[in-house]
Write a protein that holds these residues in place. Structure first.
Motif, PDB file in Angstrom:
ATOM      1  N   MET A   1     -46.335  23.774 -23.093  1.00  0.00           N
ATOM      2  CA  MET A   1     -46.997  22.481 -23.061  1.00  0.00           C
ATOM      3  C   MET A   1     -46.422  21.605 -24.169  1.00  0.00           C
ATOM      4  O   MET A   1     -46.498  21.951 -25.347  1.00  0.00           O
ATOM      5  N   LYS A   2     -45.804  20.492 -23.796  1.00  0.00           N
ATOM      6  CA  LYS A   2     -45.235  19.595 -24.787  1.00  0.00           C
ATOM      7  C   LYS A   2     -46.337  18.953 -25.601  1.00  0.00           C
ATOM      8  O   LYS A   2     -47.313  18.421 -25.053  1.00  0.00           O
ATOM      9  N   LEU A   3     -46.201  18.998 -26.923  1.00  0.00           N
ATOM     10  CA  LEU A   3     -47.232  18.468 -27.802  1.00  0.00           C
ATOM     11  C   LEU A   3     -47.416  16.968 -27.621  1.00  0.00           C
ATOM     12  O   LEU A   3     -46.456  16.209 -27.608  1.00  0.00           O
ATOM     13  N   SER A   4     -48.652  16.555 -27.487  1.00  0.00           N
ATOM     14  CA  SER A   4     -49.030  15.139 -27.495  1.00  0.00           C
ATOM     15  C   SER A   4     -50.544  15.085 -27.575  1.00  0.00           C
ATOM     16  O   SER A   4     -51.236  16.086 -27.335  1.00  0.00           O
ATOM     17  N   ASN A   5     -51.075  13.929 -27.883  1.00  0.00           N
ATOM     18  CA  ASN A   5     -52.531  13.787 -27.877  1.00  0.00           C
ATOM     19  C   ASN A   5     -53.111  14.128 -26.508  1.00  0.00           C
ATOM     20  O   ASN A   5     -54.172  14.757 -26.407  1.00  0.00           O
ATOM     21  N   ALA A   6     -52.401  13.732 -25.468  1.00  0.00           N
ATOM     22  CA  ALA A   6     -52.917  13.943 -24.110  1.00  0.00           C
ATOM     23  C   ALA A   6     -52.974  15.418 -23.732  1.00  0.00           C
ATOM     24  O   ALA A   6     -53.851  15.828 -22.967  1.00  0.00           O
TER      25      ALA A   6
ATOM     26  N   LEU B   1     -53.328  18.050 -25.855  1.00  0.00           N
ATOM     27  CA  LEU B   1     -54.085  18.917 -26.760  1.00  0.00           C
ATOM     28  C   LEU B   1     -55.160  19.730 -26.039  1.00  0.00           C
ATOM     29  O   LEU B   1     -55.286  20.939 -26.278  1.00  0.00           O
ATOM     30  N   PRO B   2     -55.961  19.118 -25.150  1.00  0.00           N
ATOM     31  CA  PRO B   2     -57.008  19.912 -24.487  1.00  0.00           C
ATOM     32  C   PRO B   2     -56.453  20.997 -23.561  1.00  0.00           C
ATOM     33  O   PRO B   2     -57.195  21.921 -23.192  1.00  0.00           O
ATOM     34  N   GLU B   3     -55.188  20.871 -23.169  1.00  0.00           N
ATOM     35  CA  GLU B   3     -54.621  21.807 -22.205  1.00  0.00           C
ATOM     36  C   GLU B   3     -53.880  22.972 -22.853  1.00  0.00           C
ATOM     37  O   GLU B   3     -53.374  23.855 -22.157  1.00  0.00           O
ATOM     38  N   LEU B   4     -53.797  22.994 -24.175  1.00  0.00           N
ATOM     39  CA  LEU B   4     -53.128  24.102 -24.845  1.00  0.00           C
ATOM     40  C   LEU B   4     -53.898  25.393 -24.636  1.00  0.00           C
ATOM     41  O   LEU B   4     -55.119  25.372 -24.395  1.00  0.00           O
ATOM     42  N   PRO B   5     -53.229  26.542 -24.707  1.00  0.00           N
ATOM     43  CA  PRO B   5     -53.927  27.818 -24.556  1.00  0.00           C
ATOM     44  C   PRO B   5     -55.105  27.929 -25.523  1.00  0.00           C
ATOM     45  O   PRO B   5     -55.077  27.398 -26.632  1.00  0.00           O
ATOM     46  N   ALA B   6     -56.130  28.646 -25.119  1.00  0.00           N
ATOM     47  CA  ALA B   6     -57.376  28.718 -25.888  1.00  0.00           C
ATOM     48  C   ALA B   6     -57.164  29.291 -27.278  1.00  0.00           C
ATOM     49  O   ALA B   6     -57.880  28.923 -28.227  1.00  0.00           O
TER      50      ALA B   6
END
Length: 488
Positions: free
Chosen positions: A1-6, A8-13
């Motif tokens: 997942m490419k880092l961005s504000n958008a 952030l919620p989708e990163l692994p738990a």
């Protein structure tokens, strides 16, 4: 997942991330030099503070004055200023994304954007990590050198400076003219008495073009001393792969050991973030902590570096797994360094030394011996020579420290003991190789580098001992000489 504000919620738990509203942050700190150490240290402390719901007006505005800083700016802005930090605990690695940076000043010749950013009244601290060698110190005197071409260029054109110190001066001048209180200048580099060194660089440069401004800065601007500590390897393919294993795509990932420490003087007239709430120690005894760290940790790195480098050992933890190198480090620390250190508040020096050995042995960090060997011409006068001089003053033996110096000399010959060529590993590599070549036949030539060793070559006993040591290394090899030292 490419880092961005958008994303952030989708990163692994399992990846920790900011719990605060990044949109509500406002910058209170301009930081010059946003490399790995800054993002693994100062930025992490601020991220911790923001996660407590405090200090949201102390966010970082990144900055720089070199070509590499422009590349870092592009990388970080493309991911909304976010950085991933992987902590390399041998038991369990962990990943977090930190969001303490809100922007990055344009990097431009003459530094007009940086000067304007630092002149903003909202900025109350300017901090720096510009490397240990970036303070224009004359190695012979240990003080600011006004003759460096960079300094001379800024003195001739103070309105369009190219150094960080020139930009700081221009910003302080702008604030003074506008009636805005000066910011504090906070050095976060691993330099002895770093606040004093930074003040001398800023005031020394200012004095070349505006002595009255220089005097005003010295009287009105705070330069708190600090001690910083966290082992942070350079980023390479291994570190990138590790970051990706957590499901993170980061253009500038950082890995580091779990340990971190920050000790500072509480001298911030315009205010500061409440960093004591996240583990920072504020004390008037920074110099004690600093001496402890520089002599034991940084000096310890030098002790193992050249002993391992001569044998083509790649990683620090591999060197620590070698019983002879580990014992060499432990003996010098115990017999020659600890006895000359002043007491440190609330600190057991023996326990601190044991912790250093444990940190060096962490295989997950994968810190390289070559990194430890780098820039000896700048590091030896700071990390090794002071201990030698203190041992001489105390009338004690410095045999191990002189052996370390001889191992550095042998390393700078440019060929390891296996016959492998050692690639250039110092800004002054050609000079060091030439001097090491001379020292093979006349060891005293090495100590005659007065910018590194001061007047040590005038001490006949030290010269004789160094000569015997280097001759033995050439005759019998470093491991045999280290074994002799360990046997007493």
């Amino acid at each position: 997942m490419k880092l961005s504000n958008a994303t952030l919620p989708e990163l692994p738990a399992e990846v920790a991330r900011p719990t605060y509203d990044r949109a509500a942050l406002t910058p209170g700190i301009v930081h010059i030099g946003c490399g790995n150490f800054h993002r693994a240290h100062q930025a992490v402390y601020l991220d911790d503070l923001f996660n407590l719901g405090e200090g949201h007006d102390w966010a970082i505005l990144g900055a720089g004055v070199r070509e590499g800083d422009a590349k870092m700016r592009a990388a970080l802005l493309a991911q909304d200023g976010l950085s991933s930090v992987i902590e390399l605990d041998p038991g369990a690695k962990s990943a977090r994304v930190i969001g303490a940076m809100t922007g990055f000043v344009e990097v431009a010749g003459g530094n007009a954007p940086l000067i304007a950013a630092m002149a903003d009244p909202g900025v109350r601290i300017v901090s720096l990590t510009v490397t240990e060698g970036g303070y224009y110190i004359d190695p012979k005197t240990g003080t600011f050198s006004p003759s460096h071409p960079d300094i001379q260029a800024d003195a001739a054109h103070p309105e369009t400076p190219d150094t960080a110190f020139g930009a700081i001066i221009a910003a302080l001048k702008t604030r003074r003219t506008a009636g805005i209180a000066p910011f504090a200048v906070m050095c976060c580099d691993n330099v002895p008495h770093n606040g004093h060194v930074t003040r001398d660089a800023v005031c020394g440069l200012a004095a070349l073009s505006d002595p009255e401004l220089s005097a005003w800065i010295r009287d009105n601007v705070a330069f708190p001393n600090s001690m910083v500590d966290r082992i942070t390897p350079a980023t390479g393919p291994r570190e990138r792969a590790l970051t990706e294993s957590f499901g993170i795509e980061d253009a500038a990932p950082v890995t580091c050991e779990p340990f971190r420490q920050w000790v500072m003087e509480d001298d911030f007239p315009a205010g500061r973030p409440a960093l004591e709430k996240v583990g920072v120690t504020f004390t008037d005894a920074v110099d004690r902590f600093e001496t402890m760290k520089i002599r034991i940790l940084n000096g310890g790195h030098a002790i193992i570096a050249y002993a391992a480098g001569l044998r083509d050992i790649e990683y620090v933890h591999e060197a620590m797994a070698d019983s002879r190198i580990r014992a060499f480090l432990d003996k010098i620390e115990t017999d020659e360094i600890l006895p000359i250190l002043p007491p440190v508040p609330d600190t057991d020096l023996t326990a601190y030394k044991a912790k250093i050995l444990e940190r060096f042995s962490n295989p997950e960090v994968a810190d390289t011996i070559r990194r430890l060997c780098f820039d000896g011409s700048n590091r030896q006068p700071k990390f090794i020579l002071p201990s030698i001089l203190d041992r001489i003053a105390a009338g004690g033996s410095c045999a191990g420290l002189l052996l370390e110096s001889a191992l550095w000399c042998r390393y700078c010959y440019g060929v390891s003991e296996t016959g492998s060529t050692i690639a250039p590993n110092d800004p002054n590599w050609d000079r060091l190789v030439a001097q090491a070549t001379l020292a093979k036949d006349r060891p005293a030539a090495w100590l005659e580098m007065s910018d590194i060793y001061g007047d040590l070559a005038a001490n006949p006993e030290i010269v004789a001992q160094f000569t015997r040591t280097l001759d033995e290394i050439w005759a019998r090899g470093s491991q045999a000489v280290i074994a002799d030292y360990l046997a007493g």
